[in-house]
Design a protein around this motif. Structure first.
Motif, mmCIF file in Angstrom:
data_model
loop_
_atom_site.group_PDB
_atom_site.id
_atom_site.type_symbol
_atom_site.label_atom_id
_atom_site.label_comp_id
_atom_site.label_asym_id
_atom_site.label_seq_id
_atom_site.Cartn_x
_atom_site.Cartn_y
_atom_site.Cartn_z
ATOM 1 N N LEU B 46 0.841 -1.189 0.000
ATOM 2 C CA LEU B 46 0.000 0.000 0.000
ATOM 3 C C LEU B 46 0.883 1.249 0.000
ATOM 4 O O LEU B 46 0.536 2.276 -0.583
ATOM 5 N N ILE B 47 1.997 1.159 0.666
ATOM 6 C CA ILE B 47 2.978 2.238 0.735
ATOM 7 C C ILE B 47 4.304 1.562 1.060
ATOM 8 O O ILE B 47 4.323 0.473 1.654
ATOM 9 N N THR B 146 -7.902 -8.178 5.874
ATOM 10 C CA THR B 146 -8.441 -7.001 5.178
ATOM 11 C C THR B 146 -7.353 -6.306 4.371
ATOM 12 O O THR B 146 -7.611 -5.818 3.261
ATOM 13 N N MET B 147 -6.143 -6.251 4.918
ATOM 14 C CA MET B 147 -5.055 -5.591 4.194
ATOM 15 C C MET B 147 -4.720 -6.378 2.917
ATOM 16 O O MET B 147 -4.443 -5.775 1.873
ATOM 17 N N TYR B 149 -6.854 -8.180 1.232
ATOM 18 C CA TYR B 149 -7.977 -7.826 0.351
ATOM 19 C C TYR B 149 -7.752 -6.453 -0.274
ATOM 20 O O TYR B 149 -7.914 -6.268 -1.487
ATOM 21 N N ALA B 150 -7.372 -5.477 0.562
ATOM 22 C CA ALA B 150 -7.193 -4.102 0.090
ATOM 23 C C ALA B 150 -6.136 -4.037 -1.006
ATOM 24 O O ALA B 150 -6.309 -3.329 -2.013
ATOM 25 N N ARG B 153 -7.601 -5.538 -4.166
ATOM 26 C CA ARG B 153 -8.647 -4.636 -4.665
ATOM 27 C C ARG B 153 -8.022 -3.421 -5.335
ATOM 28 O O ARG B 153 -8.459 -2.991 -6.409
ATOM 29 N N ALA B 154 -6.989 -2.865 -4.700
ATOM 30 C CA ALA B 154 -6.316 -1.681 -5.256
ATOM 31 C C ALA B 154 -5.568 -2.028 -6.543
ATOM 32 O O ALA B 154 -5.294 -1.150 -7.360
ATOM 33 N N GLY B 156 -6.883 -3.898 -8.791
ATOM 34 C CA GLY B 156 -7.871 -4.106 -9.839
ATOM 35 C C GLY B 156 -8.526 -5.470 -9.864
ATOM 36 O O GLY B 156 -9.323 -5.751 -10.769
ATOM 37 N N LYS B 161 -17.254 -7.193 -1.118
ATOM 38 C CA LYS B 161 -17.505 -7.559 0.272
ATOM 39 C C LYS B 161 -18.004 -8.994 0.412
ATOM 40 O O LYS B 161 -17.705 -9.671 1.397
ATOM 41 N N TYR B 164 -15.200 -11.321 0.736
ATOM 42 C CA TYR B 164 -14.573 -11.194 2.055
ATOM 43 C C TYR B 164 -15.409 -11.875 3.142
ATOM 44 O O TYR B 164 -14.869 -12.546 4.023
#
Lengths: 169, 169
Positions: B46-47, B146-147, B149-150, B153-154, B156, B161, B164
């Motif tokens: 994510l970063i 969740t991370m 998943y994120a 998802r980010a 593409g 939900k 999940y």
């Protein structure tokens, strides 16, 4: 030995929301230092077709509010989704904490076996109280809290796992 | 009425890991269709100063494995962190599901009051079994699921939900 449904619901969500409020404080301080537009954090998204931060916080709050009310068998208060700034989102969390904090352990006595019905536009979900908590409330609650954290973290706010876990000792 | 600690721990993590495996399947299909480098998803972050997807999946697995073992009072099996591709990460999840699935409800009898001690390099955390579950295991487990998943998802991957939450009815 066993635990009550209260033990694994209300205090869990209270801790999570308290931590989320403290994370928003750190984001606000970061935003002030960097002169960030006051609405920018609330509008930030991981990808265009996903909810922004403001909605993530609102859904985390509504998941806690709905769970506390449904498991206690009382009416769910309506909170309008009008927040755009971090102070407004913090106030939304506080309003939720106030409501959830008024629900007492004895109001959840027997809630594990209570039928919980969720009406969505396209589907009706029926749970026992226990399944509602462990299959719907907890995963949804943590999902939206974590997503709010992820959005702020990706925006450079100096937060870490300790902020997310909060006062665990 | 009340619930057992087993009811709100092992089945919860089993469902979450099962859903995460299905999400990795969708990512693998997406990666194949788009000719994504097989290691790219596992390395996505994510970063820059945050763990990549592979580590998020490994920690989600280790949180479940550690919780099942500690609450049952048995040794924690060691799983090496060697996975780089989605099939390898799925295998890690399956190995975790196999272990967690062998823990029986009666092994967690009284676990809510058992003392759980976590030794970290800089800190020692002491919990009752109940507090370990609700203040450490559940928030950490859902955080890393969740991370993961994120991150997908980010990138593409077409997940939502329902992927999940999984089979909640």
């Amino acid at each position: 030995m066993s635990v009550s449904l209260y033990d694994v619901s209300i205090p869990v969500m209270t801790l999570g929301l308290t931590n989320l409020a403290a994370i928003l404080d750190k984001a606000a301080a970061h935003g002030e230092a960097k002169k960030v537009d006051p609405k920018a954090f609330g509008q930030s998204r991981l990808i265009a077709d996903m909810f922004p931060l403001s909605r993530q916080v609102q859904i985390a709050c509504d998941t806690a509010k709905g769970a506390a009310a449904r498991l206690a068998g009382i009416d769910i208060p309506k909170h309008e989704d009008t927040e755009t700034t971090l102070p407004e989102l913090k106030a939304r969390i506080q309003k939720t904490l106030d409501f959830v904090g008024r629900v007492k352990p004895q109001q959840l006595a027997g809630a594990d076996g209570r039928e919980i019905v969720l009406q969505f536009p396209n589907v009706t979900l029926k749970f026992t109280g226990l399944d509602y908590l462990r299959k719907f409330v907890l995963p949804n609650f943590y999902f939206h809290v974590t997503m709010a954290y992820a959005l702020l973290r990706a925006n450079g706010v100096d937060i870490g796992k300790n902020d997310y876990l909060g006062a665990i000792q």
